[in-house]
Write a protein that holds these residues in place. Structure first.
Motif, PDB file in Angstrom:
ATOM      1  N   VAL A  35     -11.484  -4.936  -9.159  1.00 29.97           N
ATOM      2  CA  VAL A  35     -10.290  -5.439  -8.215  1.00 29.97           C
ATOM      3  C   VAL A  35      -9.135  -4.586  -8.894  1.00 29.97           C
ATOM      4  CG1 VAL A  35      -8.799  -7.482  -7.941  1.00 29.97           C
ATOM      5  CG2 VAL A  35     -11.360  -7.780  -8.075  1.00 29.97           C
ATOM      6  N   ILE A  36      -8.310  -4.225  -7.680  1.00 29.70           N
ATOM      7  CA  ILE A  36      -7.105  -3.151  -7.834  1.00 29.70           C
ATOM      8  C   ILE A  36      -6.052  -3.824  -7.049  1.00 29.70           C
ATOM      9  CG2 ILE A  36      -6.090  -1.008  -7.834  1.00 29.70           C
ATOM     10  CD1 ILE A  36      -9.097   0.015  -7.711  1.00 29.70           C
ATOM     11  N   PHE A  37      -4.788  -4.378  -7.814  1.00 29.31           N
ATOM     12  CA  PHE A  37      -3.684  -4.632  -6.981  1.00 29.31           C
ATOM     13  C   PHE A  37      -3.105  -3.787  -6.372  1.00 29.31           C
ATOM     14  CE2 PHE A  37       0.767  -6.383  -6.543  1.00 29.31           C
ATOM     15  CZ  PHE A  37       0.626  -7.671  -5.771  1.00 29.31           C
ATOM     16  N   LYS A  38      -2.565  -3.732  -5.001  1.00 29.34           N
ATOM     17  CA  LYS A  38      -1.901  -2.763  -4.459  1.00 29.34           C
ATOM     18  C   LYS A  38      -0.539  -3.299  -3.965  1.00 29.34           C
ATOM     19  CE  LYS A  38      -0.391  -0.702  -0.558  1.00 29.34           C
ATOM     20  NZ  LYS A  38       0.674  -1.091   0.498  1.00 29.34           N
ATOM     21  N   ALA A  39       0.518  -2.366  -3.927  1.00 28.24           N
ATOM     22  CA  ALA A  39       1.711  -2.619  -3.505  1.00 28.24           C
ATOM     23  C   ALA A  39       2.730  -1.469  -3.435  1.00 28.24           C
ATOM     24  CB  ALA A  39       2.673  -3.697  -4.083  1.00 28.24           C
ATOM     25  N   SER A  40       3.615  -1.049  -2.405  1.00 23.31           N
ATOM     26  CA  SER A  40       4.451   0.053  -2.290  1.00 23.31           C
ATOM     27  C   SER A  40       5.671  -0.265  -2.447  1.00 23.31           C
ATOM     28  CB  SER A  40       4.063   0.451  -0.662  1.00 23.31           C
ATOM     29  OG  SER A  40       2.854   0.646  -0.364  1.00 23.31           O
ATOM     30  N   PHE A  41       6.358   0.552  -3.344  1.00 24.71           N
ATOM     31  CA  PHE A  41       7.517   0.590  -3.684  1.00 24.71           C
ATOM     32  C   PHE A  41       8.555   0.929  -2.535  1.00 24.71           C
ATOM     33  CE2 PHE A  41       6.294   4.295  -5.817  1.00 24.71           C
ATOM     34  CZ  PHE A  41       7.058   5.332  -5.232  1.00 24.71           C
ATOM     35  N   ASP A  42       7.892   1.866  -1.644  1.00 27.07           N
ATOM     36  CA  ASP A  42       8.854   2.733  -0.579  1.00 27.07           C
ATOM     37  C   ASP A  42       7.711   2.702   0.481  1.00 27.07           C
ATOM     38  OD1 ASP A  42      10.517   3.885   1.040  1.00 27.07           O
ATOM     39  OD2 ASP A  42      10.555   5.740  -0.037  1.00 27.07           O
ATOM     40  N   LYS A  43       8.217   2.270   1.880  1.00 20.17           N
ATOM     41  CA  LYS A  43       7.296   2.751   2.924  1.00 20.17           C
ATOM     42  C   LYS A  43       8.309   3.926   3.812  1.00 20.17           C
ATOM     43  CE  LYS A  43       3.921   1.017   3.896  1.00 20.17           C
ATOM     44  NZ  LYS A  43       2.602   1.405   3.500  1.00 20.17           N
ATOM     45  N   ASN A  45       7.444   5.913   5.856  1.00 19.04           N
ATOM     46  CA  ASN A  45       6.991   6.094   7.461  1.00 19.04           C
ATOM     47  C   ASN A  45       7.051   5.100   8.409  1.00 19.04           C
ATOM     48  OD1 ASN A  45       4.763   4.690   6.321  1.00 19.04           O
ATOM     49  ND2 ASN A  45       3.244   6.102   6.775  1.00 19.04           N
ATOM     50  N   ARG A  46       7.862   4.298   8.247  1.00 18.61           N
ATOM     51  CA  ARG A  46       8.356   3.367   9.014  1.00 18.61           C
ATOM     52  C   ARG A  46       8.805   3.578  10.329  1.00 18.61           C
ATOM     53  NH1 ARG A  46       8.972  -1.955   7.343  1.00 18.61           N
ATOM     54  NH2 ARG A  46       8.416  -2.281   9.427  1.00 18.61           N
ATOM     55  N   SER A  47       8.400   2.956  11.382  1.00 20.65           N
ATOM     56  CA  SER A  47       8.844   3.319  12.890  1.00 20.65           C
ATOM     57  C   SER A  47      10.160   3.732  12.915  1.00 20.65           C
ATOM     58  CB  SER A  47       8.297   2.428  13.877  1.00 20.65           C
ATOM     59  OG  SER A  47       6.778   2.101  13.668  1.00 20.65           O
ATOM     60  N   SER A  48      11.154   2.731  12.561  1.00 20.10           N
ATOM     61  CA  SER A  48      12.359   2.914  12.903  1.00 20.10           C
ATOM     62  C   SER A  48      13.297   2.988  11.474  1.00 20.10           C
ATOM     63  CB  SER A  48      12.930   1.246  13.407  1.00 20.10           C
ATOM     64  OG  SER A  48      14.396   1.300  13.611  1.00 20.10           O
ATOM     65  N   ILE A  49      14.304   3.599  11.911  1.00 19.15           N
ATOM     66  CA  ILE A  49      15.249   3.813  10.479  1.00 19.15           C
ATOM     67  C   ILE A  49      15.784   2.781  10.018  1.00 19.15           C
ATOM     68  CG2 ILE A  49      17.466   4.285  12.098  1.00 19.15           C
ATOM     69  CD1 ILE A  49      17.931   6.769   9.802  1.00 19.15           C
ATOM     70  N   ARG A  50      15.854   1.634  10.907  1.00 16.93           N
ATOM     71  CA  ARG A  50      16.412   0.129  10.465  1.00 16.93           C
ATOM     72  C   ARG A  50      15.239  -0.571   9.866  1.00 16.93           C
ATOM     73  NH1 ARG A  50      18.610   1.730  15.135  1.00 16.93           N
ATOM     74  NH2 ARG A  50      17.098   0.786  16.561  1.00 16.93           N
ATOM     75  N   SER A  51      14.331  -0.008   9.687  1.00 11.82           N
ATOM     76  CA  SER A  51      13.075  -1.083   9.286  1.00 11.82           C
ATOM     77  C   SER A  51      13.132  -1.154   7.561  1.00 11.82           C
ATOM     78  CB  SER A  51      11.793  -0.340   9.377  1.00 11.82           C
ATOM     79  OG  SER A  51      11.348  -0.462  10.856  1.00 11.82           O
ATOM     80  N   TYR A  52      12.694  -2.191   7.243  1.00 10.17           N
ATOM     81  CA  TYR A  52      12.885  -2.548   5.600  1.00 10.17           C
ATOM     82  C   TYR A  52      11.779  -1.348   5.037  1.00 10.17           C
ATOM     83  CZ  TYR A  52      12.083  -4.655   1.084  1.00 10.17           C
ATOM     84  OH  TYR A  52      11.850  -4.834  -0.205  1.00 10.17           O
ATOM     85  N   ARG A  53      12.310  -0.618   3.994  1.00 13.60           N
ATOM     86  CA  ARG A  53      11.388   0.084   3.482  1.00 13.60           C
ATOM     87  C   ARG A  53      10.833  -0.281   1.947  1.00 13.60           C
ATOM     88  NH1 ARG A  53      13.496   6.378   4.011  1.00 13.60           N
ATOM     89  NH2 ARG A  53      12.013   6.527   2.050  1.00 13.60           N
ATOM     90  N   GLY A  54      11.365  -1.096   1.307  1.00 14.66           N
ATOM     91  CA  GLY A  54      11.188  -1.668  -0.002  1.00 14.66           C
ATOM     92  C   GLY A  54      12.285  -1.567  -1.023  1.00 14.66           C
ATOM     93  N   PRO A  55      11.869  -1.611  -2.261  1.00 11.16           N
ATOM     94  CA  PRO A  55      13.210  -1.668  -3.367  1.00 11.16           C
ATOM     95  C   PRO A  55      13.348  -0.455  -3.938  1.00 11.16           C
ATOM     96  CG  PRO A  55      11.038  -2.707  -4.301  1.00 11.16           C
ATOM     97  CD  PRO A  55      10.863  -2.299  -2.747  1.00 11.16           C
ATOM     98  N   GLY A  56      12.417   0.666  -3.778  1.00 10.69           N
ATOM     99  CA  GLY A  56      12.709   1.909  -4.191  1.00 10.69           C
ATOM    100  C   GLY A  56      11.939   1.913  -5.394  1.00 10.69           C
ATOM    101  N   LEU A  57      12.005   3.499  -5.975  1.00 12.76           N
ATOM    102  CA  LEU A  57      11.033   3.823  -6.896  1.00 12.76           C
ATOM    103  C   LEU A  57      11.418   3.060  -8.300  1.00 12.76           C
ATOM    104  CD1 LEU A  57       8.950   5.678  -8.070  1.00 12.76           C
ATOM    105  CD2 LEU A  57      10.824   7.400  -8.272  1.00 12.76           C
ATOM    106  N   ASP A  58      12.707   3.032  -8.622  1.00 15.57           N
ATOM    107  CA  ASP A  58      12.959   2.402 -10.003  1.00 15.57           C
ATOM    108  C   ASP A  58      12.536   0.924 -10.183  1.00 15.57           C
ATOM    109  OD1 ASP A  58      13.454   4.961 -11.030  1.00 15.57           O
ATOM    110  OD2 ASP A  58      15.528   4.756 -10.500  1.00 15.57           O
ATOM    111  N   LYS A  59      13.291   0.206  -9.114  1.00 13.18           N
ATOM    112  CA  LYS A  59      12.988  -1.192  -9.195  1.00 13.18           C
ATOM    113  C   LYS A  59      11.827  -1.510  -8.914  1.00 13.18           C
ATOM    114  CE  LYS A  59      14.887  -5.188  -7.367  1.00 13.18           C
ATOM    115  NZ  LYS A  59      16.054  -6.164  -6.144  1.00 13.18           N
TER     116      LYS A  59
END
Length: 263
Positions: A35-43, A45-59
Motif C-alpha cells: 500500500v502506497i499513499f499518493k497525493a500531489s503538492f501541485d497540479k 496541468n489544470r484546465s484553467s489558470i483559476r483552478s486550485y493547484r495545491g499548496p506548493g512544493l515546500d508546504k
C-alpha cells in the motif's frame, strides 16, 4: 498486489489525514498488499489558470512528511519539473511522472537520480509499446525500481478509452504494471474549465484490469468528491474505497491462483 491511493491534490491537513487514516486501515486489514499513499503538492496541468493547484512544493512536502510520521505509510507524489526531483526525493518514497510528461527525458533522468522507485503514467497519446523507450530512459539513468501505469487513451475530444492489451504489452518489459482506475474514467476538459468524469465505471474497469493481469491499482479518493478541489467527477468516494479493495483483493488472488501468477 500494489495499491496506490489518496487524494488528487493536497487540500487541507484535515482532509489529507482523514484519507490517510482510511488507507492505513486498508493496509492493516490486508497486510499482503503493498500500500502506497499518493497525493500531489501541485497540479501544474489544470484546465484553467483559476483552478486550485495545491499548496506548493515546500508546504506540500511538509504535509506529506506528516502523513509518513503519523500513519507509517510509504508516500508517492508527482513532479512536473526536474528541479523538484531532489527535494521530493528527500521526503517521499516514490516519485511519479505525470502522463503528459512521460516522454520528458530530463524529468525522467532527474527522477531516476533520486534513487527512489519511479512510477510513470502512460501518456494518453502513447502506444503501450512506445513506453519501452520510457522504461529504458529510466533504467539507463540508474532507476532500480520502475512501475508503469495505464490511465486511458485519447478517444476523440474530451474522452478516454482503455485498451486492456496495454497491460500485458507493458508487463512484457519486465516491470510491474499498475492500472489507474479513476483517471481512466476522466473526461479531460469536459466541463470547459475543468475535467469531467464517470466515476460509476471505476469498479468495472478495476475488475477488468485485475482480470487481464495488472500488478496493482491506483485510486484517487476523497470524502466528498463533489466538493474536491481537483478531479472530483472521477474520484472514488472514500466510504466506498475499503469495500472495493476487499473485492479486488479476492479477485486478484483468484486470477493469480488460476494463472500461476502470469496474469
Amino acid at each position: 498486489m500494489i495499491l496506490i491511493a489518496g487524494p488528487c491534490v493536497i487540500e487541507t491537513e484535515g482532509t489529507l489525514f482523514k484519507i490517510a487514516e482510511v488507507v492505513k486501515k486498508v493496509q492493516e486489514k490486508f497486510p499482503e498488499l503493498k500500500v502506497i499513499f499518493k497525493a500531489s503538492f501541485d497540479k501544474a496541468n489544470r484546465s484553467s489558470i483559476r483552478s486550485y493547484r495545491g499548496p506548493g512544493l515546500d508546504k506540500g512536502l511538509r504535509m506529506l512528511a506528516k502523513v509518513k510520521e503519523n500513519f507509517d505509510l510509504p508516500v508517492l507524489t508527482d513532479i512536473h519539473e526536474s528541479y523538484q526531483a531532489e527535494p521530493a526525493g528527500s521526503v517521499v518514497d516514490y516519485i511519479q511522472i505525470p502522463a503528459f510528461l512521460c516522454r520528458q527525458t530530463d524529468l525522467l533522468i532527474a527522477a531516476a537520480k533520486t534513487g527512489k522507485p519511479v512510477n510513470v503514467k502512460k501518456g494518453q497519446f502513447m502506444a503501450p509499446w512506445d513506453m519501452k523507450n520510457v522504461f529504458e530512459k529510466l533504467k539507463e539513468s540508474g532507476a532500480k525500481e520502475i512501475f508503469l501505469t495505464e490511465r486511458g487513451t485519447i478517444f476523440g475530444y474530451n474522452n478516454l478509452v482503455v485498451d486492456f492489451r496495454s497491460i500485458p504489452i507493458m508487463k512484457s518489459f519486465g516491470v510491474p504494471v499498475i492500472f489507474d482506475a479513476t483517471h481512466s474514467v476522466q473526461r479531460p476538459g469536459g466541463l470547459g474549465s475543468a475535467s469531467d468524469g464517470d466515476r460509476e465505471f471505476v469498479p468495472y474497469l478495476a475488475r477488468a484490469a485485475i482480470a487481464v493481469g495488472a500488478d496493482g491499482l491506483f485510486f484517487e479518493t476523497h470524502p466528498e468528491p463533489e466538493k474536491a478541489l481537483s478531479d472530483g467527477p472521477n474520484m472514488l468516494p472514500l466510504k466506498d474505497f475499503p469495500l472495493l479493495v476487499e473485492e479486488l483483493v479476492r479477485l486478484y488472488k483468484f486470477v493469480r491462483r488460476n494463472s500461476d501468477g502470469k496474469g
